[in-house]
Design a protein around this motif. Structure first.
Motif, PDB file in Angstrom:
ATOM      1  N   LEU A  69       0.925  -1.483  -0.096  1.00  0.00           N
ATOM      2  CA  LEU A  69      -0.114   0.058  -0.036  1.00  0.00           C
ATOM      3  C   LEU A  69       0.995   1.259   0.055  1.00  0.00           C
ATOM      4  CD1 LEU A  69      -3.350   0.321   1.489  1.00  0.00           C
ATOM      5  CD2 LEU A  69      -1.568   2.163   2.258  1.00  0.00           C
ATOM      6  N   LEU A 107      -4.801   4.423   7.128  1.00  0.00           N
ATOM      7  CA  LEU A 107      -5.493   3.387   6.478  1.00  0.00           C
ATOM      8  C   LEU A 107      -4.963   2.012   7.039  1.00  0.00           C
ATOM      9  CD1 LEU A 107      -5.888   4.318   2.576  1.00  0.00           C
ATOM     10  CD2 LEU A 107      -7.726   3.685   4.184  1.00  0.00           C
ATOM     11  N   ARG A 108      -3.725   2.086   7.270  1.00  0.00           N
ATOM     12  CA  ARG A 108      -3.109   0.681   7.747  1.00  0.00           C
ATOM     13  C   ARG A 108      -3.186   0.457   9.310  1.00  0.00           C
ATOM     14  NH1 ARG A 108      -3.378  -3.184   5.605  1.00  0.00           N
ATOM     15  NH2 ARG A 108      -1.440  -3.883   6.821  1.00  0.00           N
ATOM     16  N   VAL A 165      -6.462  -1.691  10.342  1.00  0.00           N
ATOM     17  CA  VAL A 165      -6.071  -2.936  10.030  1.00  0.00           C
ATOM     18  C   VAL A 165      -5.229  -3.984  10.916  1.00  0.00           C
ATOM     19  CG1 VAL A 165      -5.669  -4.725   7.969  1.00  0.00           C
ATOM     20  CG2 VAL A 165      -6.698  -2.445   7.583  1.00  0.00           C
ATOM     21  N   LEU A 193      -6.884  -6.682  -0.103  1.00  0.00           N
ATOM     22  CA  LEU A 193      -6.410  -5.117   0.273  1.00  0.00           C
ATOM     23  C   LEU A 193      -7.068  -4.222  -0.678  1.00  0.00           C
ATOM     24  CD1 LEU A 193      -4.326  -3.805   2.156  1.00  0.00           C
ATOM     25  CD2 LEU A 193      -2.770  -4.033   0.347  1.00  0.00           C
ATOM     26  N   ASP A 221      -8.860  -1.035   0.335  1.00  0.00           N
ATOM     27  CA  ASP A 221      -7.930  -0.031   0.947  1.00  0.00           C
ATOM     28  C   ASP A 221      -7.039   0.695  -0.062  1.00  0.00           C
ATOM     29  OD1 ASP A 221      -9.107  -0.310   3.278  1.00  0.00           O
ATOM     30  OD2 ASP A 221      -7.520  -1.411   4.281  1.00  0.00           O
ATOM     31  N   GLU A 238      -8.997   3.068  -1.970  1.00  0.00           N
ATOM     32  CA  GLU A 238      -9.281   4.210  -1.013  1.00  0.00           C
ATOM     33  C   GLU A 238      -8.118   5.147  -0.784  1.00  0.00           C
ATOM     34  OE1 GLU A 238     -11.951   5.377   0.368  1.00  0.00           O
ATOM     35  OE2 GLU A 238     -11.273   6.852   1.840  1.00  0.00           O
TER      36      GLU A 238
END
Ligand SMILES: Cc1cc2nc3c(=O)[nH]c(=O)nc-3n(C[C@H](O)[C@H](O)[C@H](O)COP(=O)(O)OP(=O)(O)OC[C@H]3O[C@@H](n4cnc5c(N)ncnc54)[C@H](O)[C@@H]3O)c2cc1C
Length: 453
Positions: free
Chosen positions: A353, A378-379, A382, A432, A435, A438
């Motif tokens: 990502l 974002l990470r 998760v 993934l 995400d 996004e």
């Protein structure tokens, strides 16, 4: 002409996955600084779930990885584990965990080698370079790295993939603490410092590899025991007892058997582990810890020479993995207990990502910090959820489920299996992709709003 220079400190699975992913973008200069004299991984097994496999395939590593594992990827529903109550003279299979797609099983050094083999020559690698600390000039967009041998390097972006005892994390949190203190936010300053050190989960893991022929010889010498030799095509068995689980599966095309025995002492969670975090120990300790367990498991453990004992620590969740042009990735950000078989998978997700964002045409030296914040925002949810799910799996694997007495209610043990599936199936039912989309749309939106200013 490169748009910026990225220094990756730490060449484990996370750092090298980042190096491979970033090296796909010719306008990014990539250097890896590794503390050890070569890239290396512990001799043990590692599991890779379909969610992570998809990313490895995006990176073009699937063919090389397929070559080194006897388990092949599939989209079909397959048997992934047999759960077996084994802390008794006669073991009891009580659940077959099925997943859509295989949990691929590898020898760790083989996975690392695939990453090394896929580093292009223009990615520069440096060994015996242990980062001590760094300083930043945010106006210039530079980060100065200071190594323990007194040498320095300059880059535009530092990725701290230096594992659970991360020097990057330490410097980052100390800087944030100093900044908070200088603005009179003393409570916040103290909180940053408290988040530097990982915490002990109360779990120790005993790890070992057994040459399959040794277990075969043991079986031949004890025909009355009916020992099952783990085969590449057979379903791995998880031997379970009160607060203990032992995972056994073959790797290296069936030549080696990976054993991971996890012992939890929940009342010690959050306390300081009294000893070395990783230590080779006499096998007597492991054997004594499984006294009274079924003979098959004892036979497997008898074939171990000297296991290593790992005190399993977790990184405390942070609100941000970013400071200026520095970010964390992998265990430095979110080291987890291993009961989701997903710590390295999460590092690979971080890497992919982050590289997708950094390689985007809208990412330039001037907006690196903004881009890193998109990555971090974002990470973190998760990775933090993965940490929590991992602890929950640990309870289930140790035969703990609220309202169930697993020492007596054998006919209800399948409820533990169902709880595990609910808690674990994100690794084979999700990807993934959302995400990634996004991340890119946040980057594009941020640049659109900047253009309107
Ligand atoms: C028992 C056990 C079983 C596991 N099983 C699985 C599994 O099945 N599947 C899975 O996905 N995950 C699993 N994990 C988790 C996984 O091993 C880790 O999450 C993963 O290896 C982390 O990778 P990393 O690159 O972030 O860190 P590391 O692998 O720790 O790599 C860090 C690197 O940085 C280097 N380094 C350290 N300090 C510095 C410094 N100051 N400067 C420069 N370099 C430095 C180190 O030498 C090392 O090469 C397991 C973990 C354990 C303990």
């Amino acid at each position: 002409m490169s748009k910026f220079h990225v220094a990756i400190c730490g060449g484990g699975i996370g750092g090298l996955a980042a190096a491979v992913a970033l090296s796909k973008y010719e306008d990014i200069e990539v250097s890896v600084f590794e503390a050890a004299r070569e890239f290396s991984e512990v001799g043990a097994g590692i599991g890779v779930w379909p969610r992570v496999w998809k990313i490895l395939a995006h990176l073009g590593l699937d063919d090389d990885l397929a070559r080194i594992s006897a388990t092949k990827p599939t989209h079909d529903e397959v048997d992934t584990f047999i759960f077996r109550k084994a802390d008794q003279p006669v073991g009891l299979d009580f659940y077959k965990l099925r997943s859509k797609g295989t949990l691929l099983r590898y020898h760790r050094p083989d996975v690392l080698q695939v990453l090394i083999d896929n580093l292009p020559a223009r990615c520069k690698t440096h060994f015996n370079r242990r980062l001590m600390t760094y300083t930043q000039d945010t106006k210039q967009g530079t980060v100065e790295l200071l190594f323990t041998d007194g040498t320095t390097e300059t880059c535009n972006l530092l990725i701290g993939s230096d594992g659970i005892k991360s020097a990057v994390r330490k410097t980052m949190l100390m800087d944030k603490s100093k900044d908070a203190a200088s603005h009179g936010r003393l409570k916040e300053a103290e909180e940053h410092l408290q988040l530097i050190e990982p915490t002990w989960t109360g779990i120790v893991a005993y790890r070992a590899l057994i040459p399959t022929e040794r277990l075969q010889a043991y079986k031949d010498a004890h025909p009355e025991m009916n020992i099952r030799i783990p085969q590449t095509k057979s379903t791995p068995i998880m031997y379970m007892g009160q607060h203990v689980n032992v995972v056994v599966y073959p790797i290296s095309s069936g030549k080696l058997i990976n054993v991971g025995a996890f012992h939890a002492k929940p009342h010690l969670e959050g306390t300081t582990f009294p000893g070395l975090w990783v230590e080779t120990i006499p096998n007597d300790e492991l054997l004594a810890a499984h006294e009274g367990w079924e003979p098959e498991l004892q036979a497997i453990l008898q074939c171990i020479d000297r296991p290593s004992r790992w005190a399993i620590h977790m990184a405390q969740p942070l609100k941000s993995w970013v400071d200026g042009n520095v970010c964390l990735l992998g265990d430095s950000a979110h080291a987890t207990s291993p009961q989701q078989a997903s710590g390295a998978g999460q590092a690979i997700e971080d890497a992919f990502l982050l590289a997708t964002l950094l390689g985007h045409r809208l990412t330039r030296l001037e907006n690196i910090n903004e881009v890193l914040n998109i990555y971090s925002d974002l990470r973190i949810p998760v990775a933090t959820e993965c940490q929590m799910r991992s602890l929950a799996n640990g309870h289930y694997f140790g035969l703990q489920l609220e309202g169930l007495d697993s020492t007596r209610e054998f006919d209800r043990l399948h409820e533990i299996g169902d709880a595990v599936v609910d808690n674990w199936n994100w690794t084979w039912t999700t990807t993934l992709d959302a995400d990634l989309d996004e991340a890119v749309s946040r980057l594009e939106a941020s640049q659109r709003s900047r253009a309107h200013l």
